[in-house]
Design an enzyme around this catalytic site. Structure first.
Site, PDB file in Angstrom:
ATOM      1  N   SER A   5      47.832  47.263   9.343  1.00 12.53           N
ATOM      2  CA  SER A   5      47.923  45.954   9.603  1.00 12.53           C
ATOM      3  C   SER A   5      46.642  45.402  10.247  1.00 12.53           C
ATOM      4  CB  SER A   5      49.082  45.719  10.705  1.00 12.53           C
ATOM      5  OG  SER A   5      50.084  46.060  10.098  1.00 12.53           O
ATOM      6  N   GLU A  10      63.820  44.173  33.561  1.00 13.20           N
ATOM      7  CA  GLU A  10      65.007  44.495  32.800  1.00 13.20           C
ATOM      8  C   GLU A  10      65.345  45.946  32.614  1.00 13.20           C
ATOM      9  OE1 GLU A  10      66.638  42.684  28.590  1.00 13.20           O
ATOM     10  OE2 GLU A  10      64.544  42.809  28.879  1.00 13.20           O
TER      11      GLU A  10
END
Length: 524
Positions: free
Chosen positions: A118, A258
């Site tokens: 990529s 979180e």
């Protein structure tokens, strides 16, 4: 009555009396179309083409969508799945960008790879230059592992985002991957190694010279730091950056808000999320959001800058997003909010949107999640068209949808029309009226329509019997031929779809780096 008509009637009565004419069997596989529908649809396509006029206007805005790993087979399978989720056969369905008037093929090889990764592919799209494996927005003369900041500065190539900033436009980046991951990072960072996302990822020493790298003043900045310390023009221009990867912006002393098990990755002790807010507040109201509630509370009408990092690493797959503990926005929601921030700029904007987790699901050999993420990616494209149309600026906006590379993902066998795209192959029966049944391999075992040439889906020993396996389950891994821990990319061309100003320049077979030149021609 006419004699010929009497003859036909008498013949029909005679045939029925002798049992020569029987009711025609109904095919078990049926499409919804009438016979005439095929002709009328073709005529409609021709009429639309005749009405099409090339848009020669200058693009006020450019939106670049990159479906990471979204090869043509992925588009086809996602198109079918979306149609089947609407209770249709699926094959006749069209994804949002399938309706764009201009298309082309993109040749994805990089400067040193036949099948690319990529980093060089997005560098080609973003900068106009083919690059080397693993490198972001530096030219191909850069040495592998080059760590010296001065050398990287001399080798860097500017992205379309940087050019847009120099034109005075607002810019933004949205991704379902880490915002420091290759595809979004190429828009703002320059580095010889895409993996240098936090300073803890830098090597201790330069592989070429042995000079100190990690912690050295002479070393190239890590990618997260580069996002904060971009040039003054880009810093003021870059209004929105949303995706995952918040631990790359947090010091090692910090605990993720979180997930208590996750800690920050920064050795320099800096909290780059706070630095984003402080540095951008010089230009307007700036915010940082890490959950859905904070995202929802950000009002584009009264705020100018938003950094959204919704996971320690990549954001959730769309198939899993509803189960996120703190909640996180969808790709469509992030794209919508980014547009509403950027559209306030009278000079226009550049926005890059990546569907990054399409690629990750394919690497895992998991077609279900890859296709659901592709459908969500298409939803984000449609939302963009709708928002811009409502604002009256659609025809001033060049929208390009493409992929950086493909995967070894296949659609095979001879499945009947409407066959569950995630299911076992069932062929059209030889006789009308007969029931569908599973197609089988040389050993009498059924197989799925979707598969991979390599990856983790290889089963030990002989092929398994999938007769009673739910191949549509979100966790099912399609079978693969070559056993690998992670499925690889593939090297064939990918598609480009375009609409808007100068979109007609997208045509035929294109080198991947030409996409940059189309965007620049549209904007300049």
């Amino acid at each position: 009555m006419n004699r010929s008509v009497l003859t036909v009637v008498a013949l029909a009565v005679g045939l029925f009396a002798h049992g020569f004419v029987q009711a025609q069997a109904v095919p078990v596989v049926q499409g919804p179309e009438a016979v005439s529908d095929w002709f009328h649809a073709g005529q409609s396509f021709i009429a639309q083409g005749k009405a099409l006029q090339d848009n020669h206007r200058r693009a006020k805005n450019v939106v670049l969508f990159v479906g990471d790993g979204m090869g043509i087979s992925t588009i086809t399978a996602a198109r079918i799945l979306e149609g089947q989720l609407k209770n249709k056969p699926g094959e006749e369905n069209r994804l949002s960008f399938d309706r764009f008037p201009y298309t082309a093929f993109s040749k994805t090889y990089s400067w040193d790879q036949q099948t690319p990764d990529s980093a060089p592919t997005i560098t080609a799209i973003a900068t106009g230059y083919k690059a080397r494996e693993g490198m972001l927005s530096v030219n191909h003369t850069t040495a592998r592992g080059e760590c010296n900041a001065a050398v990287i500065e001399s080798k860097k190539v500017r992205s379309v985002l940087a050019h847009a900033a120099e034109m005075g436009k607002s810019t933004g980046i949205v991704s379902t991957a880490r915002i420091t991951h290759a595809t979004p990072a190429a828009m703002y960072a320059h580095t010889a190694m895409r993996d240098w996302e936090a300073d803890s990822n830098l090597p201790k020493t330069d592989i070429n010279t042995g000079a100190a790298c990690q912690g050295a003043d002479t070393a190239v900045k890590d990618i997260a730091r580069q996002l904060i310390e971009v040039s003054p023009q880009v810093r003021q221009s870059l209004k929105v950056a949303m995706g995952g990867g918040r631990t790359y912006f947090m010091p090692t002393s910090a605990v993720d808000p979180e997930y208590a098990k996750d800690k920050g990755r920064r050795l320099d002790g800096r909290d780059l999320t706070q630095e984003w807010v402080t540095s951008r507040s010089l230009y307007g109201r700036a915010s940082y959001a890490w959950n859905k509630a904070q995202f929802d509370a950000f009002d584009p009408a009264s705020n100018s800058y938003l950094l959204g990092l919704f996971e320690p690493s990549h954001v959730q797959y769309e198939a899993n997003r509803a189960n996120d503990p703190a909640g996180e926005p969808s790709l469509t929601e992030m794209t919508d909010k980014a547009l509403r921030v950027l559209m306030k700029d009278p000079k226009g904007f550049f926005l890059h949107v990546e569907g990054g987790r399409i690629d990750h699901a394919h690497h895992a050999g998991n077609a279900h999640r890859a296709l659901v993420d592709t459908i969500e990616f298409a939803n984000a494209v449609q939302r963009t068209v709708d928002v811009l149309k409502a604002a009256g600026t659609l025809e001033d906006t060049l929208i390009i949808v493409t992929a950086d590379h493909s995967h070894t993902f296949t659609i095979a066998g001879y499945p009947s029309r409407g066959n569950n795209i995630l299911g076992l192959v069932r062929e059209v029966p030889a006789k009308d009226g007969a029931a569908l049944k599973n197609s089988v391999d040389a050993n009498g075992r059924p197989y799925t329509t979707l598969g991979y040439a390599n990856g983790p889906g290889v089963r030990a020993g002989s092929r398994p019997d999938l007769t009673n396996v739910d191949t549509t389950d979100v966790n099912f891994l399609q079978e693969a031929l070559v056993p690998l821990a992670s499925e690889t990319h593939a090297g064939e061309d990918v598609a480009i779809y375009a609409r808007g100003p100068k979109a007609y320049l997208v045509r035929g077979s294109m080198e991947q780096n030409w996409i940059f030149h189309v965007m620049m021609e549209a904007m300049k």
